[in-house]
Design a protein around this motif. Structure first.
Motif, PDB file in Angstrom:
ATOM      1  N   ALA A 180       0.804  -1.221   0.000  1.00  0.00           N
ATOM      2  CA  ALA A 180       0.000   0.000   0.000  1.00  0.00           C
ATOM      3  C   ALA A 180       0.840   1.276   0.000  1.00  0.00           C
ATOM      4  N   GLY A 181       2.150   1.157   0.196  1.00  0.00           N
ATOM      5  CA  GLY A 181       2.977   2.351   0.411  1.00  0.00           C
ATOM      6  C   GLY A 181       2.780   3.447  -0.627  1.00  0.00           C
ATOM      7  N   PRO A 182       2.884   3.137  -1.917  1.00  0.00           N
ATOM      8  CA  PRO A 182       2.771   4.218  -2.903  1.00  0.00           C
ATOM      9  C   PRO A 182       1.415   4.918  -2.866  1.00  0.00           C
ATOM     10  N   VAL A 183       0.327   4.151  -2.834  1.00  0.00           N
ATOM     11  CA  VAL A 183      -0.983   4.815  -2.858  1.00  0.00           C
ATOM     12  C   VAL A 183      -1.256   5.514  -1.527  1.00  0.00           C
ATOM     13  N   ALA A 184      -0.712   4.982  -0.435  1.00  0.00           N
ATOM     14  CA  ALA A 184      -0.891   5.666   0.846  1.00  0.00           C
ATOM     15  C   ALA A 184      -0.229   7.040   0.780  1.00  0.00           C
ATOM     16  N   GLY A 185       0.986   7.084   0.221  1.00  0.00           N
ATOM     17  CA  GLY A 185       1.679   8.362   0.104  1.00  0.00           C
ATOM     18  C   GLY A 185       0.934   9.323  -0.800  1.00  0.00           C
ATOM     19  N   GLU A 186       0.461   8.804  -1.920  1.00  0.00           N
ATOM     20  CA  GLU A 186      -0.222   9.672  -2.889  1.00  0.00           C
ATOM     21  C   GLU A 186      -1.508  10.255  -2.301  1.00  0.00           C
ATOM     22  N   THR A 187      -2.294   9.406  -1.638  1.00  0.00           N
ATOM     23  CA  THR A 187      -3.586   9.875  -1.119  1.00  0.00           C
ATOM     24  C   THR A 187      -3.417  10.749   0.127  1.00  0.00           C
ATOM     25  N   LEU A 188      -2.426  10.411   0.958  1.00  0.00           N
ATOM     26  CA  LEU A 188      -2.177  11.255   2.125  1.00  0.00           C
ATOM     27  C   LEU A 188      -1.732  12.650   1.684  1.00  0.00           C
ATOM     28  N   ALA A 189      -0.855  12.695   0.681  1.00  0.00           N
ATOM     29  CA  ALA A 189      -0.384  13.995   0.182  1.00  0.00           C
ATOM     30  C   ALA A 189      -1.573  14.804  -0.339  1.00  0.00           C
ATOM     31  N   GLU A 190      -2.460  14.141  -1.062  1.00  0.00           N
ATOM     32  CA  GLU A 190      -3.648  14.845  -1.575  1.00  0.00           C
ATOM     33  C   GLU A 190      -4.505  15.345  -0.413  1.00  0.00           C
TER      34      GLU A 190
END
Ligand code: PYC
Length: 429
Positions: free
Chosen positions: A384-394
Motif C-alpha cells: 500500500a505504500g505508494p498509494v498511501a503516500g499519494e492519497t495522504l499527500a492529496e
C-alpha cells in the motif's frame, strides 16, 4: 514540481567505479529547522512516499520526515515484498490497485530499478469454504476490472509445478485464486527511491530523531490534547519543531505515537515472522499463499525462498525470531512442497504489525486538527505504500480525505461502518 534525480551515462558510472569517485549522496543529512509546514513521523516507505508526493504532486516542500532510527529500518525493511490488488472489499480493491499502478511505473518515475517481478500470485484453497471465498473475491475483483480468477488444482500445478496437488494430503489443494498482476518488488529500493525523490525537492530527512511528544492545544482531553484540539508541532530528541500539520506514518508504534496527540487507536501490535533459505536454482515462478497452512512463499531472483507466516498470536513489541515459528513453518511448507526438504534456512526475522479490528488501515484526518494518521497496516503495508503516500499527500494539500481513503477514516469505528478485509489477508490471523 517534476524535479528528477541526476542520470548517469554508462561511461560516467564506469569512471566512478574505477576511480572510486565522489559518489553523490542519495539523500542529505540536513540541519533541522525549527519549523516546517508538515512533519511526517516515520521514515519508512509510507512516510517517504507521502513526502515525495507532497512535493512532486502539490509543490509542498517545506517538509520534514523524522525517524528515531534509520530510514526503512522498520516494517519497510522487514516485510516479504509481495504486491497484489485481489482484495475482498470494493474499497480495498480500488485502493490496492492504484498502488499496483504506481509500482508499475515506479522504476521510471523514481529513476531507480525497483526489480518489480510481475510473476503472478496464487492464493490456495484447501477447503470448500475457502474455495467459495476465492470465487467471491474473483467476482469482486472482476467487477473492478482486476485480472483475477479461480483455477483448479491441475492449473495450479501448471503455475507452480513444485506444489503437491495430490488429493491424499492432509490439506489437499482444491484450487486457487489466480492473480497474474501480483508479484514481488525489491523493498529497500522503493524506500531509497522515494527518499532520493523527496530529497531532490529539498524535503528534510531527519534520521536518529525520535519524537517524544506531539504538541496539541485546545483539545478536550488531558493537557489540552484530543478531540477539538489543534496540532502545533512535535518535541523531538533534537529539540522542538513547530508545524501546523503532523502525520503519523509509523508502524509498530502507531498507537503509542497517536496517544501523544490524544487520539487513541483501536490497534493491537503483533510480530510477524519471516525467514529466507539459501539460494538455489529458480524453480518457483509465482507467489504462493496458503491461508489454511499459514504460509506464503516466493523465490527471489537470487534464488532464495522467502517465507512468511501469520502474525504471532500474542501482542508484543519483540522482533526476534522463535524456534516454534521455524518448526511450524517448515512443517507447513513441506506439506505444500515436499521436494524442498533438504534446503537450509539462512536467517529469520520479525516485523511489527498494527492490527485493526477490520483488517483495513486507518487513514486521513482525525478529531485533532492538523494531526493525520496513516496507520493500522497489519500485514499489508508494503503493497500500500505508494498509494498511501499519494492519497495522504492529496489529503494534506486539499484538507479533505482523498476519495480512495474515505472508507478508511478513524470515524468508522464509532459509526460502525467497518471495511472487513479479513477474507483477503494473505494468511489466517
Ligand atoms: O497480504 O499479500 C499479503 C501479505 C503478504 C505478506 C504478508 N501479507
Amino acid at each position: 514540481m517534476g524535479k528528477r534525480p541526476p542520470k548517469y551515462s554508462a561511461g560516467a558510472l564506469i569512471k566512478h567505479g574505477l576511480t572510486r569517485g565522489d559518489w553523490p549522496r542519495m539523500w542529505r543529512r540536513p540541519e533541522m529547522r525549527s519549523s516546517y509546514d508538515v512533519v511526517i513521523i516515520g521514515g519508512g516507505l509510507h512516510g517517504l512516499a507521502t513526502a515525495y508526493y507532497l512535493a512532486e504532486n502539490h509543490g509542498i516542500t517545506n517538509v520534514a520526515v523524522v525517524d528515531k532510527g534509520y530510514i526503512g529500518g522498520g516494517g519497510s525493511g522487514r516485510n516479504t515484498a509481495i504486491v497484489r490488488s485481489n482484495y475482498l472489499t470494493p474499497e480495498g480493491v480500488a485502493f490496492y490497485d492504484r498502488s499496483l499502478d504506481l509500482y508499475n511505473t515506479m522504476a521510471t518515475d523514481l529513476n531507480l530499478n525497483i526489480m518489480f517481478s510481475k510473476r503472478g500470485h496464487l492464493t490456495l484453497a484447501h477447503t470448500d469454504s475457502a474455495l467459495r471465498t476465492m470465487h467471491w473475491r474473483a467476482e469482486v475483483n472482476k467487477l473492478q476490472g482486476i485480472d483475477s480468477s479461480v483455477i483448479d488444482a491441475q492449473e495450479v500445478k501448471k503455475q507452480a509445478p513444485s506444489l503437491d496437488v495430490s488429493q491424499n494430503t492432509r490439506y489437499p489443494i482444491l484450487g486457487a485464486l489466480h492473480h497474474p498482476p501480483g508479484g514481488i518488488v525489491r523493498h529497500d529500493a522503493v524506500v531509497w527511491g522515494y527518499a532520493r525523490g523527496a530529497d531532490v525537492h529539498d524535503v528534510h530527512i531527519l534520521q536518529e530523531t525520535e519524537v517524544l511528544d506531539i504538541m496539541v492545544e485546545g483539545g478536550s482531553g488531558p493537557g489540552g490534547k484530543g478531540a477539538g484540539g489543534k496540532v502545533t508541532g512535535v518535541k523531538t530528541s533534537r529539540g522542538d519543531i513547530s508545524a501546523p500539520i503532523v502525520v503519523n506514518c509509523t508502524a509498530g508504534w502507531a498507537s503509542l505515537i497517536s496517544n501523544m496527540a490524544g487520539v487513541p487507536l483501536p490497534i493491537t501490535t503483533h510480530p510477524l515472522q519471516a525467514a529466507v533459505t539459501e539460494p538455489c536454482k529458480v524453480f518457483l515462478p509465482t507467489v504462493v499463499v496458503s491461508g489454511s497452512l499459514h504460509v506464503y512463499v516466493s523465490q527471489t531472483d537470487r534464488g532464495e525462498l522467502v517465507f512468511g507466516a501469520s502474525v504471532d498470536p500474542v501482542g508484543t513489541y519483540r522482533v526476534n525470531g522463535t524456534l516454534e515459528f521455524t518448526e511450524e513453518l517448515a512443517g507447513h511448507v513441506l506439506e505444500l512442497m515436499p521436494g524442498i526438504s533438504k534446503m537450509r534456512l539462512l536467517r529469520q526475522w520479525s516485523g511489527l504489525c498494527d492490527m485493526t479490528p477490520d483488517y483495513s488501515p486507518v487513514m486521513g484526518n482525525t478529531p485533532v486538527e492538523g494531526y493525520l494518521v496513516d496507520v493500522g497496516w497489519g500485514t499489508y503495508g508494503f503493497k500500500a505504500g505508494p498509494v498511501a503516500g499519494e492519497t495522504l499527500a492529496e489529503t494534506i494539500a486539499t484538507g479533505r480525505n482523498a476519495d480512495l481513503i474515505s472508507a478508511f477514516g478513524i470515524e468508522r469505528f464509532t459509526e460502525g461502518d467497518l471495511v472487513g478485509e479479513k477474507g483477503a489477508a494473505a494468511v489466517g490471523h
